[in-house]
Design a protein around this motif. Structure first.
Motif, PDB file in Angstrom:
ATOM      1  N   SER A  72       0.788  -1.236  -0.147  1.00 30.25           N
ATOM      2  CA  SER A  72      -0.016  -0.038   0.046  1.00 30.25           C
ATOM      3  C   SER A  72       0.823   1.284  -0.089  1.00 30.25           C
ATOM      4  CB  SER A  72      -0.958   0.073   1.280  1.00 30.25           C
ATOM      5  OG  SER A  72      -1.724  -1.129   1.093  1.00 30.25           O
ATOM      6  N   PHE A  73       2.120   1.202   0.754  1.00 31.19           N
ATOM      7  CA  PHE A  73       2.852   2.511   0.565  1.00 31.19           C
ATOM      8  C   PHE A  73       4.253   2.025   1.254  1.00 31.19           C
ATOM      9  CE2 PHE A  73       0.153   3.086   4.512  1.00 31.19           C
ATOM     10  CZ  PHE A  73       1.034   3.125   5.623  1.00 31.19           C
ATOM     11  N   ASP A  74       5.450   2.798   1.119  1.00 28.03           N
ATOM     12  CA  ASP A  74       6.430   2.358   1.619  1.00 28.03           C
ATOM     13  C   ASP A  74       6.907   3.524   2.563  1.00 28.03           C
ATOM     14  OD1 ASP A  74       9.156   2.114   2.106  1.00 28.03           O
ATOM     15  OD2 ASP A  74       9.826   2.267  -0.039  1.00 28.03           O
ATOM     16  N   ALA A  75       7.043   3.201   3.894  1.00 25.88           N
ATOM     17  CA  ALA A  75       7.331   4.036   4.865  1.00 25.88           C
ATOM     18  C   ALA A  75       8.985   3.973   5.265  1.00 25.88           C
ATOM     19  CB  ALA A  75       6.594   3.760   6.113  1.00 25.88           C
ATOM     20  N   GLN A  76       9.591   5.000   4.735  1.00 26.52           N
ATOM     21  CA  GLN A  76      11.046   5.076   4.974  1.00 26.52           C
ATOM     22  C   GLN A  76      11.471   5.673   5.927  1.00 26.52           C
ATOM     23  OE1 GLN A  76      12.521   6.440   1.127  1.00 26.52           O
ATOM     24  NE2 GLN A  76      11.377   4.756  -0.001  1.00 26.52           N
ATOM     25  N   ALA A  77      12.535   5.544   6.845  1.00 21.47           N
ATOM     26  CA  ALA A  77      12.905   6.288   7.762  1.00 21.47           C
ATOM     27  C   ALA A  77      14.593   6.424   7.636  1.00 21.47           C
ATOM     28  CB  ALA A  77      12.966   5.460   8.858  1.00 21.47           C
ATOM     29  N   TYR A  78      14.974   7.895   7.989  1.00 22.89           N
ATOM     30  CA  TYR A  78      16.309   8.329   7.751  1.00 22.89           C
ATOM     31  C   TYR A  78      17.062   8.027   8.962  1.00 22.89           C
ATOM     32  CZ  TYR A  78      20.024  10.991   5.926  1.00 22.89           C
ATOM     33  OH  TYR A  78      21.362  11.389   5.432  1.00 22.89           O
ATOM     34  N   THR A  79      18.087   6.982   8.877  1.00 21.55           N
ATOM     35  CA  THR A  79      18.855   6.781  10.077  1.00 21.55           C
ATOM     36  C   THR A  79      20.389   6.634   9.505  1.00 21.55           C
ATOM     37  OG1 THR A  79      18.289   4.348  10.186  1.00 21.55           O
ATOM     38  CG2 THR A  79      16.896   5.920  11.440  1.00 21.55           C
ATOM     39  N   GLY A  80      21.342   6.781  10.367  1.00 21.83           N
ATOM     40  CA  GLY A  80      22.538   6.449   9.867  1.00 21.83           C
ATOM     41  C   GLY A  80      23.095   6.883   8.654  1.00 21.83           C
ATOM     42  N   GLY A  81      22.385   8.046   8.332  1.00 20.28           N
ATOM     43  CA  GLY A  81      22.877   8.778   7.024  1.00 20.28           C
ATOM     44  C   GLY A  81      22.287   8.341   5.922  1.00 20.28           C
ATOM     45  N   ALA A  82      21.323   7.452   5.821  1.00 17.86           N
ATOM     46  CA  ALA A  82      20.560   6.956   4.624  1.00 17.86           C
ATOM     47  C   ALA A  82      19.133   6.732   4.916  1.00 17.86           C
ATOM     48  CB  ALA A  82      21.521   5.633   4.166  1.00 17.86           C
ATOM     49  N   TRP A  83      18.239   6.510   3.702  1.00 12.24           N
ATOM     50  CA  TRP A  83      16.745   6.139   4.233  1.00 12.24           C
ATOM     51  C   TRP A  83      16.843   4.593   3.854  1.00 12.24           C
ATOM     52  CZ3 TRP A  83      13.235   9.432   4.898  1.00 12.24           C
ATOM     53  CH2 TRP A  83      13.405  10.838   4.864  1.00 12.24           C
ATOM     54  N   HIS A  84      16.027   4.245   4.853  1.00 11.04           N
ATOM     55  CA  HIS A  84      15.918   2.459   5.130  1.00 11.04           C
ATOM     56  C   HIS A  84      14.348   2.431   4.715  1.00 11.04           C
ATOM     57  CE1 HIS A  84      19.784   2.525   6.324  1.00 11.04           C
ATOM     58  NE2 HIS A  84      19.561   3.394   7.328  1.00 11.04           N
ATOM     59  N   SER A  85      13.962   1.451   4.019  1.00 10.62           N
ATOM     60  CA  SER A  85      12.593   1.207   3.503  1.00 10.62           C
ATOM     61  C   SER A  85      11.902  -0.035   4.491  1.00 10.62           C
ATOM     62  CB  SER A  85      12.607   0.747   2.349  1.00 10.62           C
ATOM     63  OG  SER A  85      11.249   0.392   1.658  1.00 10.62           O
ATOM     64  N   LYS A  86      10.481   0.230   4.528  1.00 12.64           N
ATOM     65  CA  LYS A  86       9.739  -0.795   5.094  1.00 12.64           C
ATOM     66  C   LYS A  86       8.294  -0.657   4.256  1.00 12.64           C
ATOM     67  CE  LYS A  86      11.705  -1.885   9.638  1.00 12.64           C
ATOM     68  NZ  LYS A  86      12.420  -3.144   9.375  1.00 12.64           N
ATOM     69  N   LEU A  87       7.822  -1.684   3.852  1.00 16.69           N
ATOM     70  CA  LEU A  87       6.700  -1.917   3.255  1.00 16.69           C
ATOM     71  C   LEU A  87       5.616  -2.210   4.033  1.00 16.69           C
ATOM     72  CD1 LEU A  87       7.740  -3.592  -0.112  1.00 16.69           C
ATOM     73  CD2 LEU A  87       7.736  -1.064   0.283  1.00 16.69           C
ATOM     74  N   TRP A  88       4.494  -1.295   3.764  1.00 12.22           N
ATOM     75  CA  TRP A  88       3.174  -1.436   4.600  1.00 12.22           C
ATOM     76  C   TRP A  88       2.012  -1.638   3.901  1.00 12.22           C
ATOM     77  CZ3 TRP A  88       3.072  -1.574  10.133  1.00 12.22           C
ATOM     78  CH2 TRP A  88       4.480  -1.423  10.751  1.00 12.22           C
ATOM     79  N   ASN A  89       0.886  -2.513   4.527  1.00  9.89           N
ATOM     80  CA  ASN A  89      -0.356  -2.614   3.749  1.00  9.89           C
ATOM     81  C   ASN A  89      -1.431  -2.036   4.721  1.00  9.89           C
ATOM     82  OD1 ASN A  89       0.604  -3.995   1.560  1.00  9.89           O
ATOM     83  ND2 ASN A  89       0.594  -5.909   2.378  1.00  9.89           N
ATOM     84  N   VAL A  90      -2.313  -1.538   3.831  1.00  6.51           N
ATOM     85  CA  VAL A  90      -3.543  -1.306   4.517  1.00  6.51           C
ATOM     86  C   VAL A  90      -4.672  -1.830   3.728  1.00  6.51           C
ATOM     87  CG1 VAL A  90      -2.997   1.070   5.614  1.00  6.51           C
ATOM     88  CG2 VAL A  90      -3.875   0.822   3.262  1.00  6.51           C
ATOM     89  N   SER A  91      -5.793  -2.446   4.613  1.00  8.46           N
ATOM     90  CA  SER A  91      -6.721  -3.208   3.989  1.00  8.46           C
ATOM     91  C   SER A  91      -8.290  -2.891   4.731  1.00  8.46           C
ATOM     92  CB  SER A  91      -6.427  -4.801   3.972  1.00  8.46           C
ATOM     93  OG  SER A  91      -7.671  -5.588   3.767  1.00  8.46           O
ATOM     94  N   VAL A  92      -9.515  -3.124   3.904  1.00 11.28           N
ATOM     95  CA  VAL A  92     -10.509  -3.170   4.598  1.00 11.28           C
ATOM     96  C   VAL A  92     -11.411  -4.635   4.466  1.00 11.28           C
ATOM     97  CG1 VAL A  92     -11.110  -0.586   4.092  1.00 11.28           C
ATOM     98  CG2 VAL A  92     -11.590  -2.452   2.463  1.00 11.28           C
ATOM     99  N   ALA A  93     -10.254  -5.560   4.374  1.00 13.17           N
ATOM    100  CA  ALA A  93     -10.872  -7.131   4.356  1.00 13.17           C
ATOM    101  C   ALA A  93      -9.762  -7.789   5.149  1.00 13.17           C
ATOM    102  CB  ALA A  93     -10.805  -7.360   2.751  1.00 13.17           C
ATOM    103  N   GLY A  94      -9.223  -7.254   6.295  1.00 17.50           N
ATOM    104  CA  GLY A  94      -8.479  -7.830   6.901  1.00 17.50           C
ATOM    105  C   GLY A  94      -7.190  -8.060   6.190  1.00 17.50           C
TER     106      GLY A  94
END
Length: 552
Positions: free
Chosen positions: A227-249
């Motif tokens: 659904s989207f990629d929520a990236q965090a800036y730590t240690g001088g670089a962007w780091h990615s984590k993928l997240w889903n949202v759903s209306v069907a569990g």
């Protein structure tokens, strides 16, 4: 300096060419009128359109910084009176935007305080949380003032630089601060679209794809597989984590959105609304990002009751503290970070790491990262025993690498007691520490049979000559046949220079008692303010901000 030798005007977030006169008037209202033209060429067509839309999106009464290259004496803060722009595109070879803006001068930064009115109330929540009132002005601010009670501070370093976050802002106080107009935009929240063009207002078309919402610490963008990629800036670089949202569990996540629009778009806060068609009906997801925040806030809605969810797109081992309002990863990822998420209202934890709310038409949630940065990094070697049992030494016990049980990978460390008290295994060599700083001992343990005397994951402290000083203990009495997680932080005592992490069997259990350990780590504790519980408290007290100029 702009192209072709023109000066620049920065009108809030809108960059313009300084090719015009400045008309000023004094009296009760000190006004300043600007007019000019933006064109393609030399700009791109997208740049001209963005500036045209930005001028027309200025709101009457809005306070903005204004800076000039060639007329720096006019730099300062102004409120918008009127704005307009005429867009002309006679053919494919040229585009022009003839614009006019009428402003009222508030003053230079030397005479003007900016006052942040933190509006609203602490989020209603099911966990009896009072929240933590916090605030983050621009990176270049100075003279932060909250009256007789000072807020505490922490520093978060992002892609834009180090931003100061004020924690524990006194209730009922509207902080005042100064900032040079030229520094006002550093650390701002911004939405970019195609070709990384920043969107300057809310009454502006936003494509459903290709957008990016960032504050330099968090960057949220689309993903082809989530659904989207929520990236965090730590240690001088962007780091990615993928997240889903759903209306069907977990039955079907939303991948690809039909529409996107901005509900708010200011340097201190932006809200992006994403819309997805259902059959029938629709779902909307509002993503809110604030200046200085380590979290993205979400609000998922649908017309009819459904099982709403926000969760990691792939399983990441996590610890659910749903009774307290959050879920967090149980171990650092490869970047030294751990995800954290939660909600203000009661929820069920998703197995992947996330929140679920059944039979609901709306669900609030937050997603963040417990950032390692200068803290959280693992200090000991071989925490998982995947290759061998090196990096560990025993007292009144033996340690072997075993694949009979494993929490991560295929192997763990098997501690077998011999004669003597407190059978234990210590990480080696000892790791350097600093007296007075906080350190974290954590690990997964598995007892094949109940151990009545209890078990522990401790930190042993040593002086500068590696002479033992004392032990900080985190102990429990385990059940049998299941992995359980132990995690505690301790302050290095005066005189401490080295330490190790230690897995213990308490008391004098006799020979042959078994205890498995996996992912046993000694870490610098996460900086105060970025722990999962801190992020939860900051979400509960995330208050909308309105900025006004007041005479200093």
């Amino acid at each position: 300096m702009a192209a072709y030798g023109w000066g620049d005007v920065q009108l809030g977030r809108i960059p313009l060419r300084e090719t015009f006169d400045v008309a000023e008037a004094g009296g009760d209202d000190r006004t300043l009128d600007l007019d000019g033209q933006e064109s393609y060429p030399p700009l791109t067509r997208a740049q001209v359109i963005a500036r045209h839309d930005g001028i027309n999106s200025l709101t009457a009464g809005q306070i903005i910084p204004l800076t000039f290259t060639d007329k720096p004496e006019r730099n300062g803060y102004y409120t918008v009176k009127t704005s307009s722009s005429t867009y002309t595109e006679p053919g494919d070879e040229m585009v022009t935007a003839d614009w006019k803006v009428s402003l009222e001068r508030v003053g230079s930064d030397a005479e003007t305080d900016l006052q942040s009115r933190l509006t609203g109330a602490v989020r209603l929540n099911d966990f009896s949380l009072t929240g933590e009132r916090w605030h983050a002005p621009p990176i270049g601010h100075y003279g932060y003032y909250t009256g007789a009670t000072n807020a505490t501070t922490m520093t978060r370093t992002g892609a834009d630089g180090a931003i100061t976050v004020y924690r524990g802002v006194p209730s009922g106080v509207s902080p005042r601060w100064g900032c040079a107009p030229t520094a006002y935009l550093a650390g701002r929240v911004r939405l970019t679209g195609a070709a990384s063009q920043e969107v300057y207002g809310v009454d502006v078309p936003v494509a459903a794809s290709g957008w990016s919402l960032t504050n330099g610490l968090v960057n949220v963008t689309q993903s082809a597989s989530a659904s989207f990629d929520a990236q965090a800036y730590t240690g001088g670089a962007w780091h990615s984590k993928l997240w889903n949202v759903s209306v069907a569990g977990s039955g079907g996540s939303i991948i690809g959105w039909d529409q996107a629009t901005l509900l708010r778009n200011d340097p201190e806060m932006a809200i992006l609304r994403l819309t997805e068609s259902l059959n029938p009906g629709r779902a909307t997801l509002d993503l809110t990002l604030r200046r200085g925040a380590r979290i993205i806030e979400g609000y998922l809605q649908t017309g009819t009751a459904a099982t709403l969810a926000a969760y990691r797109s792939t399983l990441e081992t996590n610890t659910s503290v749903a009774a307290s309002g959050y879920v967090t990863a149980t171990a650092d990822d490869a970047d030294g970070n751990t995800f954290a998420c939660g909600s203000a209202r009661a929820f069920t934890a998703h197995p992947n790491g996330g929140v679920i709310k059944s039979s609901a038409t709306s669900m609030d949630f937050w997603i963040g990262v417990v950032a390692a940065g200068g803290g959280g990094a693992t200090l000991n070697t071989n925490p998982t025993f995947e290759t061998d049992a090196s990096g560990w030494t025993t007292v009144n016990a033996t340690i072997t690498r075993s694949n009979a049980q494993a929490k991560y990978g295929s192997w763990s460390g098997l501690l077998t007691s011999t004669a003597g008290s407190s059978p234990r295994v210590n990480s080696t060599p000892n790791s350097a520490v600093t007296a007075g700083l906080s350190y974290r001992a954590s690990g997964w343990l598995y007892a094949p049979a109940a151990i009545a005397s209890g078990v522990a994951v401790n930190i042993n402290w040593y002086d500068g000559s590696n002479v033992y000083m004392s032990t900080s203990t985190n102990s429990t009495t385990p059940g049998s046949g299941a992995w359980f997680f132990m995690d505690a932080s301790f302050t290095a005592p005066v005189g401490a220079a080295f330490a190790n992490v230690s897995m213990w069997i308490n008391g004098t259990p006799g020979a042959g008692v078994l205890l498995y350990g996996d992912d046993l780590r000694l870490r610098s504790a996460v900086a105060s303010g970025d722990a999962a519980t801190d992020l939860r408290a900051q979400y509960i007290a995330s208050m909308p901000e309105a900025i006004y100029g007041v005479r200093r």
